[in-house]
Structures are given as C-alpha cells and as structure tokens.
Design a protein around this motif. Structure first.
Motif, mmCIF file in Angstrom:
data_model
loop_
_atom_site.group_PDB
_atom_site.id
_atom_site.type_symbol
_atom_site.label_atom_id
_atom_site.label_comp_id
_atom_site.label_asym_id
_atom_site.label_seq_id
_atom_site.Cartn_x
_atom_site.Cartn_y
_atom_site.Cartn_z
ATOM 1 N N GLY A 1 0.806 -1.215 0.000
ATOM 2 C CA GLY A 1 0.000 0.000 0.000
ATOM 3 C C GLY A 1 0.834 1.258 0.000
ATOM 4 N N ARG B 1 -8.206 0.210 -1.787
ATOM 5 C CA ARG B 1 -7.494 0.249 -0.506
ATOM 6 C C ARG B 1 -6.719 1.552 -0.438
ATOM 7 N N LYS B 2 -6.274 1.907 0.738
ATOM 8 C CA LYS B 2 -5.513 3.146 0.885
ATOM 9 C C LYS B 2 -4.084 2.938 0.391
#
Length: 296
Positions: A159, A220-221
């Motif tokens: 991420g 998602r971040k």
C-alpha cells in the motif's frame, strides 16, 4: 507501409497497435526472429535488424511512407555516448533508405542540452534527425504513466507508492496509449518540414494523484513514500542499475524538481484522452495476467 521500431516496448508497441487498428500496413523491426510471431498474427510484416546494423535497418525502411523511430533506454555504459551512436546510425539509415517521413519519440524538456539528465540524450537524438527526412516530427511526451508499473509490486504488497518525484508536484504525464495514437496520426498526417509536438495527458498529475488512482483501482488506501535525493543512488544500485545510467536517471528527476523539464514556447501542444485511473487500472490488470499477484 509504415515502419515501427521498438514495438516490443511501451511506446513502439502502442504505435504499432494504433496503426494496425487504423488499417495501415505495418512493418515491425525486431532484433530477434522469435519475437515475430505475435506481430505476424496481427498482420504485420516483420524485419529483423538492429539500430547498429545500418544496412539492414535501411533495407527495412526502404519503400516505407514513414517510420516511428526511437532511442532504446540505456541499460549500461555512458547514455550520452550511446545517444550519439544511435542518432548517427538512425540518420544514416534514414538517408540511405530515402525515407520521406520520420516521427521520433522524444520528451518534454528535450529542448535543453543539459540539466535534464537522461532527457538530454533525446536532445542529441533530435539534433541528429533534424532534416534527415522531408517530414520530421519530434513527439515530446510527458512522463509515462506506465513507468509507475515498475513500483506497482510495492503498491500492491504494502500500500505504498515509492516516488522520486515530490509527492504534490504536478508534472506532464501521459499514457503510452495516447503516445501511440498520436504517433500513428502524425505518421499518416500530410505534413512537410519540422514540427515539435508536446504531448501530456488530459491534465497534469502528481505522485499523490498516482497513489490515489492506485487506491481507487485496488480499493485500498495507498500512500506516497518520497525517496529523498540523498538515498536514491543507493536505491538504484540495489536494483542493479549501473552507475552511469543511474546518474543520468537521477539527473532527470533533478531537472523535473527544478522546473527545467517543461514545455517549450512555440511547440505544438496536445493532450491525450486516457485518464490516470484508466492507465493505472491497466497496469494492475497486466500484473495479474503476468502472475504479479493481486491477493495481498
């Protein structure tokens, strides 16, 4: 017939696909015969040559209405000396073939001889090719969105988007889909003389924008991790990039940070149509197809 160099790379491949999609006859120049099958299936003619082999390259260009030319990214040695060698070979092949039209891949910022790192190699390429054919277009593209595919594994796994670009600084970026489409249309365009076409995406984007696009695609971040200048050489060394090539790459990022990699007054300005999220989505899909893993 239109000839395309670098068809197994990003910009050359998109140019070839765009020309084939327009119904134009295409000849692909490849280094190795085993690379030919997929292009033959698409209806393209294939010639086996290399930039260094001027007679065979001239033969591949002979009789063509135009050609898409580029200087392959350096993998070792002095990139600037290599640019001189490539430029000399290309211009000689163009002249031997009597090629009427050239579209050469360049970069935003290529008007500068120095201060732009590896982009300065394209300044040398432009100087070699200027006037080599009656019609010569220099397609100065922005930073390829697809280049972010090189750090996509880190994005998917952690991420985190590693970036040598200051996270909030918006710069000219463009998808290679737009590069190929623009190159194809420049090749079929009825034009004589020299033109400089600067191409960027629908808008300029930052590394933070790229991270956000990955976040939307992956649901998602994703955060941007800025790599400071003092640690970049070590990062490239760890990735196996030779010192001379690394120095040229780092010079490009210094040039971007200083604002030197920007538009040239008087150049023709164009914007592509491929959105950032669309290009990033394609990066992620291709990673999945190649077994890059999307489960994490």
């Amino acid at each position: 017939m239109y000839v395309v160099l670098g068809a197994n790379g990003r910009a050359g491949g998109e140019t070839a696909h765009a020309l084939i999609g327009m119904g134009k006859p295409v000849r692909i120049v490849l280094r190795r015969p085993e690379q030919a099958e997929k292009w033959v299936k698409l209806g393209a003619d294939v010639a086996i040559s290399s930039i260094e082999d001027v007679p065979s390259l001239a033969a591949a260009l002979k009789g063509a209405s135009g050609a898409f030319l580029l200087s392959p990214p350096p993998v070792s040695g002095d990139p600037y000396s290599r640019a001189e060698e490539v430029g000399s070979a290309l211009v000689e092949a163009v002249r031997q073939a009597g090629l009427p039209k050239v579209v050469a891949l360049s970069s935003v910022g290529a008007q500068h001889e120095t201060g732009t790192g590896i982009i300065a190699t394209l300044n040398r390429l432009e100087k070699h090719l200027e006037g080599a054919a009656p019609s010569t277009s220099f397609l100065r593209a922005g930073y390829f969105i697809e280049t972010w595919g090189e750090v996509a594994p880190a994005v998917i796994a952690d991420g985190v988007l590693p970036s040598f670009l200051e996270p909030s600084k918006k710069i000219p970026m463009v998808s290679t889909i737009d590069v190929g489409s623009t190159a194809a249309h420049l090749l079929v365009d009825d034009f004589s003389g020299k033109r400089v076409v600067e191409l960027r995406g629908p808008q300029d984007w930052s590394a933070n924008d790229v991270a956000a696009a990955f976040g939307r695609v992956l649901d998602r971040k994703v955060e941007t991790a800025f790599v400071p200048p003092e640690t970049r050489a070590a990062v490239l060394a760890q990735e196996g990039v030779p010192p001379e090539v690394a120095d040229a790459l780092l010079g490009m990022y210094d040039g971007i940070a200083s604002g030197r990699v920007e538009r040239e007054e008087g150049a023709e300005q164009r914007r592509g149509s491929v959105a950032l999220a669309e290009a990033v989505g394609r990066i992620v899909r291709r990673m999945g197809e190649d077994g890059g893993g999307l489960a994490s």
